[in-house]
Design a protein around this motif. Structure first.
Motif, short mmCIF file in Angstrom:
data_model
loop_
_atom_site.label_atom_id
_atom_site.label_comp_id
_atom_site.label_asym_id
_atom_site.label_seq_id
_atom_site.Cartn_x
_atom_site.Cartn_y
_atom_site.Cartn_z
N HIS A 180 2.02 0.20 -39.96
CA HIS A 180 3.41 0.06 -39.50
C HIS A 180 4.13 1.36 -39.85
O HIS A 180 4.36 1.64 -41.03
CB HIS A 180 4.10 -1.12 -40.18
N LEU A 181 4.49 2.14 -38.86
CA LEU A 181 5.08 3.46 -39.10
C LEU A 181 6.59 3.39 -39.03
O LEU A 181 7.16 2.81 -38.10
CB LEU A 181 4.54 4.47 -38.09
N GLY A 182 7.25 4.00 -40.03
CA GLY A 182 8.69 3.94 -40.12
C GLY A 182 9.39 5.14 -39.49
O GLY A 182 8.75 6.07 -38.99
N GLY A 183 10.71 5.10 -39.55
CA GLY A 183 11.52 6.21 -39.06
C GLY A 183 12.36 5.83 -37.86
O GLY A 183 12.02 4.92 -37.09
N HIS A 184 13.49 6.56 -37.68
CA HIS A 184 14.45 6.23 -36.63
C HIS A 184 14.74 7.40 -35.69
O HIS A 184 15.46 7.23 -34.70
CB HIS A 184 15.76 5.75 -37.25
N THR A 185 14.23 8.58 -36.00
CA THR A 185 14.47 9.73 -35.13
C THR A 185 13.63 9.58 -33.86
O THR A 185 12.65 8.82 -33.83
CB THR A 185 14.09 11.04 -35.82
N PRO A 186 13.97 10.31 -32.80
CA PRO A 186 13.16 10.22 -31.57
C PRO A 186 11.68 10.51 -31.82
O PRO A 186 10.80 9.82 -31.27
CB PRO A 186 13.81 11.27 -30.66
N ARG A 187 11.37 11.53 -32.65
CA ARG A 187 9.97 11.84 -32.92
C ARG A 187 9.30 10.73 -33.71
O ARG A 187 8.13 10.38 -33.46
CB ARG A 187 9.86 13.17 -33.69
N ALA A 188 10.01 10.14 -34.68
CA ALA A 188 9.43 9.06 -35.48
C ALA A 188 9.15 7.84 -34.61
O ALA A 188 8.11 7.18 -34.77
CB ALA A 188 10.36 8.70 -36.62
N LEU A 189 10.04 7.52 -33.69
CA LEU A 189 9.83 6.37 -32.81
C LEU A 189 8.64 6.60 -31.88
O LEU A 189 7.85 5.70 -31.62
CB LEU A 189 11.09 6.09 -32.01
N GLN A 190 8.51 7.83 -31.40
CA GLN A 190 7.36 8.16 -30.55
C GLN A 190 6.06 8.05 -31.34
O GLN A 190 5.06 7.52 -30.85
CB GLN A 190 7.52 9.56 -29.98
N ARG A 191 6.07 8.54 -32.59
CA ARG A 191 4.88 8.45 -33.44
C ARG A 191 4.51 6.99 -33.68
O ARG A 191 3.34 6.61 -33.59
CB ARG A 191 5.15 9.15 -34.78
N ALA A 192 5.51 6.17 -34.01
CA ALA A 192 5.25 4.76 -34.26
C ALA A 192 4.66 4.08 -33.03
O ALA A 192 3.79 3.22 -33.13
CB ALA A 192 6.53 4.06 -34.69
N ALA A 193 5.14 4.48 -31.86
CA ALA A 193 4.66 3.88 -30.62
C ALA A 193 3.22 4.28 -30.32
O ALA A 193 2.40 3.44 -29.94
CB ALA A 193 5.57 4.30 -29.46
N LEU A 194 2.90 5.55 -30.49
CA LEU A 194 1.61 6.06 -30.04
C LEU A 194 0.51 5.95 -31.09
O LEU A 194 -0.67 5.84 -30.74
CB LEU A 194 1.75 7.52 -29.59
N LEU A 195 0.87 5.99 -32.38
CA LEU A 195 -0.14 6.01 -33.43
C LEU A 195 -0.17 4.74 -34.26
O LEU A 195 -1.14 4.50 -34.99
CB LEU A 195 0.08 7.21 -34.37
N GLY A 196 0.88 3.91 -34.19
CA GLY A 196 0.97 2.75 -35.07
C GLY A 196 0.56 1.45 -34.41
O GLY A 196 0.41 1.35 -33.19
N ASP A 197 0.36 0.46 -35.27
CA ASP A 197 0.15 -0.92 -34.83
C ASP A 197 1.46 -1.71 -34.93
O ASP A 197 1.51 -2.89 -34.61
CB ASP A 197 -0.89 -1.61 -35.70
N ALA A 223 2.57 5.42 -22.02
CA ALA A 223 1.27 5.97 -22.42
C ALA A 223 0.11 5.07 -22.04
O ALA A 223 -1.04 5.36 -22.37
CB ALA A 223 1.26 6.22 -23.92
N GLY A 224 0.41 3.95 -21.38
CA GLY A 224 -0.64 3.04 -20.97
C GLY A 224 -1.17 2.17 -22.10
O GLY A 224 -2.29 1.65 -22.02
N LEU A 225 -0.37 1.98 -23.15
CA LEU A 225 -0.78 1.18 -24.30
C LEU A 225 -0.19 -0.22 -24.20
O LEU A 225 0.95 -0.40 -23.80
CB LEU A 225 -0.30 1.84 -25.60
N SER A 226 -0.99 -1.20 -24.58
CA SER A 226 -0.55 -2.59 -24.53
C SER A 226 0.43 -2.90 -25.65
O SER A 226 0.35 -2.34 -26.74
CB SER A 226 -1.76 -3.51 -24.63
N MET A 227 1.33 -3.83 -25.40
CA MET A 227 2.23 -4.32 -26.43
C MET A 227 1.63 -5.52 -27.17
O MET A 227 2.21 -5.99 -28.14
CB MET A 227 3.57 -4.73 -25.82
N GLU A 228 0.49 -6.01 -26.72
CA GLU A 228 -0.13 -7.18 -27.36
C GLU A 228 -0.48 -6.87 -28.81
O GLU A 228 -1.20 -5.90 -29.10
CB GLU A 228 -1.39 -7.59 -26.60
#
Length: 290
Positions: A180-197, A223-228
């Motif tokens: 679970h990746l934290g952060g609220h900046t645009p880069r942190a949100l992108q990281r959480a989306a692409l690299l986190g569960d 990015a073609g990633l599932s939200m499941e």
């Protein structure tokens, strides 16, 4: 509907952590979460993103994974979370070994919250480059994913390099612990989306939770990633009403990590409360029970 409810046990005195873990399990809370600071500055330099700095220079922080190891062997169903570990100042390989140990002892009940932290002083004293914290965070996550993947176990980055190596034990469930990746900046949100569960939002994110959920969802779908299976979590430094919890759930938040204690002048400090009655009262307020 309300989210799953975890407890932030950072303010609980160390003498009650094991008893508090058992109580949380008995009352039906989903999990217990512990964050960290490795070394604390004498003065707040106003970079803290929350309402008020929730500790002083001599606050007694415990090492989260040591405590979660104790809870792993004294509970049976309770999930055990780090909210959060300051990944860029840590050694990724030693951290991976600690994570694997807690996950094995708990039979796969570990949740791994990771964040950048906000204190330049901690980065300086621990010899980490503040300006490369985002890059190191990215590579730290890649290393963890590689170590817990028996078909990969190799990573070559700009800051971290790992030839093909052996690593065990892996999760008893055959899956790596959720990240679970934290952060609220645009880069942190992108990281959480692409690299986190999942995403672990700080207390400052509560009122804008829907916005963060939407942003991360958009990044993943683009990015073609599932939200499941993806999990949205936020930590609250106060005891919310049931109405607040229902609002978070409606915004798409799956888990609220609640702090049952609070000082009169602001958020609770680490290790200062030796009373479990607020945990019992919270369970009653939101409809949990033994």
């Amino acid at each position: 509907m309300i989210p799953k409810i975890g407890l932030n046990y950072v303010p609980l005195h160390h003498s009650l952590l094991v008893e508090g873990g058992r109580l949380a399990e008995q009352l039906g809370f989903e999990g217990v979460w512990l964050g960290e600071h490795i070394i604390t500055p004498f003065e707040d330099d106003s970079r803290y993103p929350g309402e008020k700095l929730p500790f002083t220079h001599d606050s007694p922080f415990l090492e989260p994974l040591v405590v979660l190891g104790a809870l792993a062997v004294t509970t049976r169903r309770l999930r055990l979370g780090t909210g959060v570990l300051m990944a860029p100042v840590r050694d990724p390989f030693l951290t991976a070994r600690e994570l694997a140990t807690v996950d094995a002892l708990s039979d796969g009940r570990l949740d791994v919250g990771l964040g950048l932290g906000w204190s330049r002083e901690e980065y300086a004293i621990l010899g980490r480059d503040w300006h490369k914290r985002g890059k190191r965070m990215d590579e730290f996550v890649h290393v963890l994913r590689a170590l817990f993947d028996p078909d990969v176990c190799e990573f070559h980055g700009e800051l971290l390099d790992m030839p093909k190596m052996g690593f065990a034990p892996r999760s008893p469930q055959g899956l790596r612990p959720p990240l679970h990746l934290g952060g609220h900046t645009p880069r942190a949100l992108q990281r959480a989306a692409l690299l986190g569960d999942g995403w672990y939002g700080g207390s400052a994110a509560v009122k804008d939770a829907a916005q963060y959920v939407d942003t991360i969802t958009r990044h993943r779908l683009d990015a073609g990633l599932s939200m499941e299976g993806y999990q949205f979590s936020v930590v609250l430094l106060h005891r919310p009403t049931r109405g607040e919890l229902e609002t978070l759930s409606a915004a798409g938040v799956h888990r609220a990590v609640i702090t049952p204690w609070r000082r009169a002048d602001g958020p609770a400090h680490p290790g200062e409360f030796d009373d479990l009655d607020p945990v019992r009262a919270l369970a009653k307020e939101i409809g949990l029970g033994e």
